[in-house]
Structure formats: C-alpha cells, structure tokens
Scaffold this active site. Structure first.
Site, short mmCIF file in Angstrom:
data_model
loop_
_atom_site.label_atom_id
_atom_site.label_comp_id
_atom_site.label_asym_id
_atom_site.label_seq_id
_atom_site.Cartn_x
_atom_site.Cartn_y
_atom_site.Cartn_z
N VAL A 1 -11.57 49.23 -37.43
CA VAL A 1 -10.23 49.82 -37.84
C VAL A 1 -10.43 50.50 -39.31
O VAL A 1 -11.31 49.84 -40.08
CB VAL A 1 -9.10 49.21 -37.77
N SER A 2 -9.93 51.58 -39.52
CA SER A 2 -10.15 52.33 -40.61
C SER A 2 -9.51 51.99 -41.91
O SER A 2 -9.94 52.19 -43.12
CB SER A 2 -9.82 53.88 -40.54
N LYS A 3 -8.43 50.89 -41.88
CA LYS A 3 -7.85 50.53 -43.13
C LYS A 3 -7.65 49.06 -43.05
O LYS A 3 -7.44 48.32 -42.07
CB LYS A 3 -6.14 51.03 -43.11
N ALA B 1 -12.67 48.91 -42.22
CA ALA B 1 -13.53 49.58 -43.26
C ALA B 1 -13.24 51.13 -42.69
O ALA B 1 -13.20 51.53 -41.57
CB ALA B 1 -15.16 49.55 -43.23
#
Length: 204
Positions: free
Chosen positions: A8-10, A39
């Site tokens: 996941v991006s956050k 990340a």
C-alpha cells in the site's frame, strides 16, 4: 510454493491491503507466506519485498494483485522480473493490465520472456550510451561510429513487435538502433524468425 506480496502506498494506515490479501488467499497463497510493505510507488526501500524475493527458491511462484504493486517504475519492474527468471522463479499477476503474466501457462511464459528481453535490451542501451563519442556523432547526424548490430535481445523484441499490425517499422528500427535491412534479415514482417535470426539466437 506460492508466495504473495502486497503493498500500500501510505504508512499511516489510510490504505488497506484487505483487497490484495483476499485475492492472494483465494489464489492459494497461505497466510504465513504473505509479505507486505507500506511504501510509496517510487520509494526504493521495500524491506518485505527484498526479504520475500531473497527467501524464494527455484520452482516457487510469486503472486501479486496488480503489476504496479511489484515495481516502483518500469526499470525496477523489468529488472525484478529478469532476476526472478534467472533464478527459476515464476510470477503471476492476478488482475489489471499485467494479468497476462502467468508463467504457469504457455502464453504467460511468452510475456515473461519479453520482460527478460527488455531487461537485456535496457542493459545494452546503457552500455551503448556510455560511449560518448558515438552518442555525440549521432547527435550531429553523422553516420560514423560502431556498425549497426543485431543482438539476441533485439531479435526477441523485434519478433514481439512485428507480430502486431500497428507496429511502425521505422520507429522500431530507430528504437533498436538498426537499419530496416538488418531487421528484415533477422525477422519477417509478420514476426517470424529468418535464418540470420535463428543463427544468432542459437549462437548465444
């Protein structure tokens, strides 16, 4: 063994891996074989991906929900896929644009092979571009420098590209750094190998 990777991006918990986790579990990955990173897409540091890949063995298959979960950019993606191929590790993408990649099928292996060819081709380009004299000569429109050269990676890319009607031969030749004559000596207009192409692939 099936190994699943999620990202996941956050890292603040505002995004969830639930959808990815459910898809990977449904595809046969066991809970203890799931790895997860929090990340951004362009962040270099992905400790769980590194651990995941390091622990895999020949014959294992890495599963990801979508292709963009694996690579932070095209170069990273191509090099990762190439490294997996070299180690005999499979890759399966469950959904999205990369869903054609599944090395458990014949067509998936073809797509996987094209990725490996792209990685090889990228390394050739980097090597060629470090030759400042040749690059400078080309920028000035001079025809001097190293002769046009066909390589195994370029042959495989040409085969894949020529199999599509929308491919523009002039653009393809420019990208590969070869002449039309060189292209057609190795690959037919429909993407079939010609004698020179067959000989080149067999010699490597």
């Amino acid at each position: 063994m099936l190994i699943g990777y999620m990202r996941v991006s956050k890292a603040d918990g505002s995004q969830s891996t639930d959808l990815q986790r459910d898809a990977l579990l449904s595809a046969g990955v066991e809970e203890q074989n799931l790895y997860e990173d929090q990340a951004s897409g362009r962040k270099d540091d992905r400790p769980q991906l590194a651990a995941c890949i390091k622990g895999m063995r020949s014959g294992d298959t890495l599963l990801v929900w979508k292709l963009d979960r694996l690579g932070r950019d095209l170069r990273h993606l191509v090099n990762t896929v190439h490294d997996l191929t070299e180690r005999g590790i499979g890759l399966k993408v469950l959904t999205g644009e990369g869903a054609a990649i599944d090395t458990t099928t014949a067509s998936g292996k073809l797509v996987f092979g094209i990725f490996a060819a792209l990685a090889e081709f990228e390394r050739e380009l980097i090597s060629e571009r470090t030759k400042a004299g040749l690059a400078s000569a080309r920028a000035r429109g001079h025809k001097g420098g190293r002769p046009y050269k066909m390589t195994p990676a370029k042959v495989r890319l040409a085969m894949a590209a020529m199999g599509h009607k929308e491919t523009k031969v002039g653009v393809l030749c420019e990208e590969l750094g070869i002449t039309r004559q060189t292209l057609y000596r190795h690959v037919s207009p429909t993407g079939e190998l010609r004698p020179d192409g067959t000989k080149l692939l067999k010699s490597h």
